[in-house]
Write a protein that holds these residues in place. Structure first.
Motif, PDB file in Angstrom:
ATOM      1  N   TRP A   1       0.996   2.248   0.616  1.00 27.62           N
ATOM      2  CA  TRP A   1      -0.310   1.646   0.908  1.00 27.62           C
ATOM      3  C   TRP A   1      -0.605   0.489  -0.051  1.00 27.62           C
ATOM      4  O   TRP A   1      -1.108  -0.557   0.338  1.00 27.62           O
ATOM      5  CB  TRP A   1      -1.380   2.724   0.811  1.00 27.62           C
ATOM      6  CG  TRP A   1      -2.786   2.249   0.999  1.00 27.62           C
ATOM      7  CD1 TRP A   1      -3.805   2.295   0.101  1.00 27.62           C
ATOM      8  CD2 TRP A   1      -3.362   1.678   2.187  1.00 27.62           C
ATOM      9  NE1 TRP A   1      -4.944   1.781   0.637  1.00 27.62           N
ATOM     10  CE2 TRP A   1      -4.709   1.401   1.916  1.00 27.62           C
ATOM     11  CE3 TRP A   1      -2.846   1.363   3.450  1.00 27.62           C
ATOM     12  CZ2 TRP A   1      -5.560   0.818   2.864  1.00 27.62           C
ATOM     13  CZ3 TRP A   1      -3.701   0.791   4.394  1.00 27.62           C
ATOM     14  CH2 TRP A   1      -5.033   0.530   4.102  1.00 27.62           C
ATOM     15  N   LYS A   2      -0.233   0.659  -1.310  1.00 23.50           N
ATOM     16  CA  LYS A   2      -0.510  -0.368  -2.319  1.00 23.50           C
ATOM     17  C   LYS A   2       0.378  -1.599  -2.152  1.00 23.50           C
ATOM     18  O   LYS A   2      -0.038  -2.711  -2.468  1.00 23.50           O
ATOM     19  CB  LYS A   2      -0.304   0.208  -3.727  1.00 23.50           C
ATOM     20  CG  LYS A   2      -1.375   1.181  -4.170  1.00 23.50           C
ATOM     21  CD  LYS A   2      -0.955   1.959  -5.400  1.00 23.50           C
ATOM     22  CE  LYS A   2      -0.580   1.072  -6.556  1.00 23.50           C
ATOM     23  NZ  LYS A   2      -0.175   1.853  -7.750  1.00 23.50           N
ATOM     24  N   THR A   3       1.614  -1.395  -1.686  1.00 23.44           N
ATOM     25  CA  THR A   3       2.588  -2.491  -1.657  1.00 23.44           C
ATOM     26  C   THR A   3       3.008  -2.897  -0.246  1.00 23.44           C
ATOM     27  O   THR A   3       4.002  -3.605  -0.081  1.00 23.44           O
ATOM     28  CB  THR A   3       3.849  -2.111  -2.458  1.00 23.44           C
ATOM     29  OG1 THR A   3       4.501  -0.993  -1.828  1.00 23.44           O
ATOM     30  CG2 THR A   3       3.504  -1.741  -3.892  1.00 23.44           C
ATOM     31  N   SER A   4       2.257  -2.471   0.753  1.00 25.07           N
ATOM     32  CA  SER A   4       2.663  -2.736   2.142  1.00 25.07           C
ATOM     33  C   SER A   4       2.789  -4.230   2.445  1.00 25.07           C
ATOM     34  O   SER A   4       3.552  -4.621   3.331  1.00 25.07           O
ATOM     35  CB  SER A   4       1.667  -2.095   3.113  1.00 25.07           C
ATOM     36  OG  SER A   4       0.328  -2.460   2.801  1.00 25.07           O
ATOM     37  N   SER A   5       2.065  -5.069   1.705  1.00 24.61           N
ATOM     38  CA  SER A   5       2.154  -6.510   1.950  1.00 24.61           C
ATOM     39  C   SER A   5       3.528  -7.071   1.573  1.00 24.61           C
ATOM     40  O   SER A   5       3.878  -8.186   1.971  1.00 24.61           O
ATOM     41  CB  SER A   5       1.067  -7.252   1.157  1.00 24.61           C
ATOM     42  OG  SER A   5       1.218  -7.036  -0.233  1.00 24.61           O
ATOM     43  N   ARG A   6       4.320  -6.313   0.820  1.00 23.00           N
ATOM     44  CA  ARG A   6       5.647  -6.777   0.413  1.00 23.00           C
ATOM     45  C   ARG A   6       6.715  -6.518   1.471  1.00 23.00           C
ATOM     46  O   ARG A   6       7.850  -6.987   1.343  1.00 23.00           O
ATOM     47  CB  ARG A   6       6.071  -6.097  -0.891  1.00 23.00           C
ATOM     48  CG  ARG A   6       5.127  -6.357  -2.059  1.00 23.00           C
ATOM     49  CD  ARG A   6       5.588  -5.604  -3.303  1.00 23.00           C
ATOM     50  NE  ARG A   6       4.607  -5.663  -4.384  1.00 23.00           N
ATOM     51  CZ  ARG A   6       4.705  -4.980  -5.512  1.00 23.00           C
ATOM     52  NH1 ARG A   6       5.762  -4.190  -5.709  1.00 23.00           N
ATOM     53  NH2 ARG A   6       3.766  -5.077  -6.440  1.00 23.00           N
ATOM     54  N   PHE A   7       6.374  -5.755   2.503  1.00 23.44           N
ATOM     55  CA  PHE A   7       7.368  -5.447   3.532  1.00 23.44           C
ATOM     56  C   PHE A   7       7.772  -6.709   4.276  1.00 23.44           C
ATOM     57  O   PHE A   7       6.930  -7.487   4.728  1.00 23.44           O
ATOM     58  CB  PHE A   7       6.804  -4.419   4.515  1.00 23.44           C
ATOM     59  CG  PHE A   7       7.645  -4.250   5.751  1.00 23.44           C
ATOM     60  CD1 PHE A   7       8.933  -3.731   5.660  1.00 23.44           C
ATOM     61  CD2 PHE A   7       7.159  -4.612   6.999  1.00 23.44           C
ATOM     62  CE1 PHE A   7       9.723  -3.588   6.785  1.00 23.44           C
ATOM     63  CE2 PHE A   7       7.933  -4.469   8.127  1.00 23.44           C
ATOM     64  CZ  PHE A   7       9.214  -3.950   8.026  1.00 23.44           C
ATOM     65  N   ASP A   8       9.076  -6.919   4.404  1.00 23.95           N
ATOM     66  CA  ASP A   8       9.626  -8.065   5.125  1.00 23.95           C
ATOM     67  C   ASP A   8      10.505  -7.549   6.258  1.00 23.95           C
ATOM     68  O   ASP A   8      11.604  -7.049   6.017  1.00 23.95           O
ATOM     69  CB  ASP A   8      10.452  -8.934   4.170  1.00 23.95           C
ATOM     70  CG  ASP A   8      10.999 -10.181   4.844  1.00 23.95           C
ATOM     71  OD1 ASP A   8      10.828 -10.336   6.072  1.00 23.95           O
ATOM     72  OD2 ASP A   8      11.610 -11.015   4.142  1.00 23.95           O
ATOM     73  N   PRO A   9      10.034  -7.659   7.512  1.00 24.73           N
ATOM     74  CA  PRO A   9      10.814  -7.131   8.648  1.00 24.73           C
ATOM     75  C   PRO A   9      12.171  -7.792   8.810  1.00 24.73           C
ATOM     76  O   PRO A   9      13.060  -7.229   9.448  1.00 24.73           O
ATOM     77  CB  PRO A   9       9.905  -7.417   9.852  1.00 24.73           C
ATOM     78  CG  PRO A   9       9.007  -8.534   9.399  1.00 24.73           C
ATOM     79  CD  PRO A   9       8.784  -8.303   7.942  1.00 24.73           C
ATOM     80  N   ASP A  10      12.360  -8.988   8.243  1.00 25.69           N
ATOM     81  CA  ASP A  10      13.646  -9.668   8.349  1.00 25.69           C
ATOM     82  C   ASP A  10      14.709  -9.050   7.446  1.00 25.69           C
ATOM     83  O   ASP A  10      15.901  -9.324   7.593  1.00 25.69           O
ATOM     84  CB  ASP A  10      13.492 -11.154   7.989  1.00 25.69           C
ATOM     85  CG  ASP A  10      12.638 -11.911   8.993  1.00 25.69           C
ATOM     86  OD1 ASP A  10      12.625 -11.505  10.174  1.00 25.69           O
ATOM     87  OD2 ASP A  10      11.985 -12.886   8.594  1.00 25.69           O
ATOM     88  N   ARG A  11      14.273  -8.205   6.498  1.00 23.61           N
ATOM     89  CA  ARG A  11      15.215  -7.617   5.545  1.00 23.61           C
ATOM     90  C   ARG A  11      15.534  -6.157   5.851  1.00 23.61           C
ATOM     91  O   ARG A  11      16.319  -5.531   5.141  1.00 23.61           O
ATOM     92  CB  ARG A  11      14.648  -7.729   4.128  1.00 23.61           C
ATOM     93  CG  ARG A  11      14.415  -9.161   3.692  1.00 23.61           C
ATOM     94  CD  ARG A  11      13.859  -9.250   2.289  1.00 23.61           C
ATOM     95  NE  ARG A  11      14.769  -8.691   1.299  1.00 23.61           N
ATOM     96  CZ  ARG A  11      14.507  -8.625  -0.001  1.00 23.61           C
ATOM     97  NH1 ARG A  11      13.359  -9.079  -0.466  1.00 23.61           N
ATOM     98  NH2 ARG A  11      15.378  -8.107  -0.842  1.00 23.61           N
ATOM     99  N   GLY A  12      14.921  -5.610   6.903  1.00 22.05           N
ATOM    100  CA  GLY A  12      15.204  -4.230   7.271  1.00 22.05           C
ATOM    101  C   GLY A  12      14.034  -3.611   8.004  1.00 22.05           C
ATOM    102  O   GLY A  12      12.968  -4.216   8.142  1.00 22.05           O
TER     103      GLY A  12
END
Length: 204
Positions: free
Chosen positions: A79-90
């Motif tokens: 929840w705290k770091t969800s903005s770091r998710f990159d769909p292009d990397r996995g």
């Protein structure tokens, strides 16, 4: 009919939580919406992945109670770091499970370190790692931030979070202590995690 049957655990709006491009896309979308502060999306993400995360945690830590703690810690991190998710990397599921696995491994290493300190104090004391000391201090500061943010939760959310996050109780134990159905206890913990991130200003 008087009501609808609840969806089976591990489903997302009726879709089984099994590998597949369709589900992967849904989870990715939910994670990206959660990063924008969409609480309903995070709730769906939690419901769709919590069983798999717990299963991974229990395989690593080998203890059901600690696995529940690890799962909750992992979801707070998601929840705290969800903005770091990159769909292009996995995939979103892979990203989430990686966080859970790291938390579980950290828990095992922490337990092993404590055992070593208890059985061989002098040897352990002579090889204290500065990074480990720094990490411990940072973790303490983070805990203080979380405790401060707890003041912004509702009474029922704070009570559930304190028991699960700080008290180390499992969902079942929290439900029993608060005289609630297990599902209600899980919902309060999940909603509390959502508000914690907002109160801590993470991702804003």
């Amino acid at each position: 009919m008087s009501g609808q049957s609840p969806e089976p655990a591990g489903t997302l709006h009726g879709v089984p939580a099994a590998p597949g491009a369709g589900l992967a896309a849904q989870l990715g979308g939910l994670l990206q919406r959660a990063a924008r502060g969409d609480q309903a999306a995070f709730a769906d993400l939690y419901d769709a992945t919590s069983s798999r995360m717990y299963g991974l945690a229990v395989r690593v830590v080998r203890d059901p109670a600690q696995a529940e703690e690890v799962t909750q810690e992992a979801f707070l991190e998601v929840w705290k770091t969800s903005s770091r998710f990159d769909p292009d990397r996995g995939s979103a599921l892979s990203w989430i499970l990686t966080i859970c696995h790291r938390k579980a491994v950290d828990r095992v290493r922490s337990a092993e370190a404590a055992t070593r300190r208890d059985t061989s104090y002098h040897q352990q004391n002579s090889t204290i790692d500065h990074d480990a000391t720094s990490d411990a201090a940072q973790a303490s500061m983070e805990a203080q931030r979380v405790r401060k943010a707890l003041g912004g939760l509702t009474d029922v959310q704070r009570e559930a979070i304190e028991l699960a996050y700080f008290g180390g109780y499992t969902h079942t134990e929290v439900a029993s202590m608060l005289d609630l159905p297990v599902g209600t206890a899980k919902t309060r913990i999940r909603d509390g995690l959502i508000r914690l991130r907002d109160k801590m200003g993470v991702g804003q």
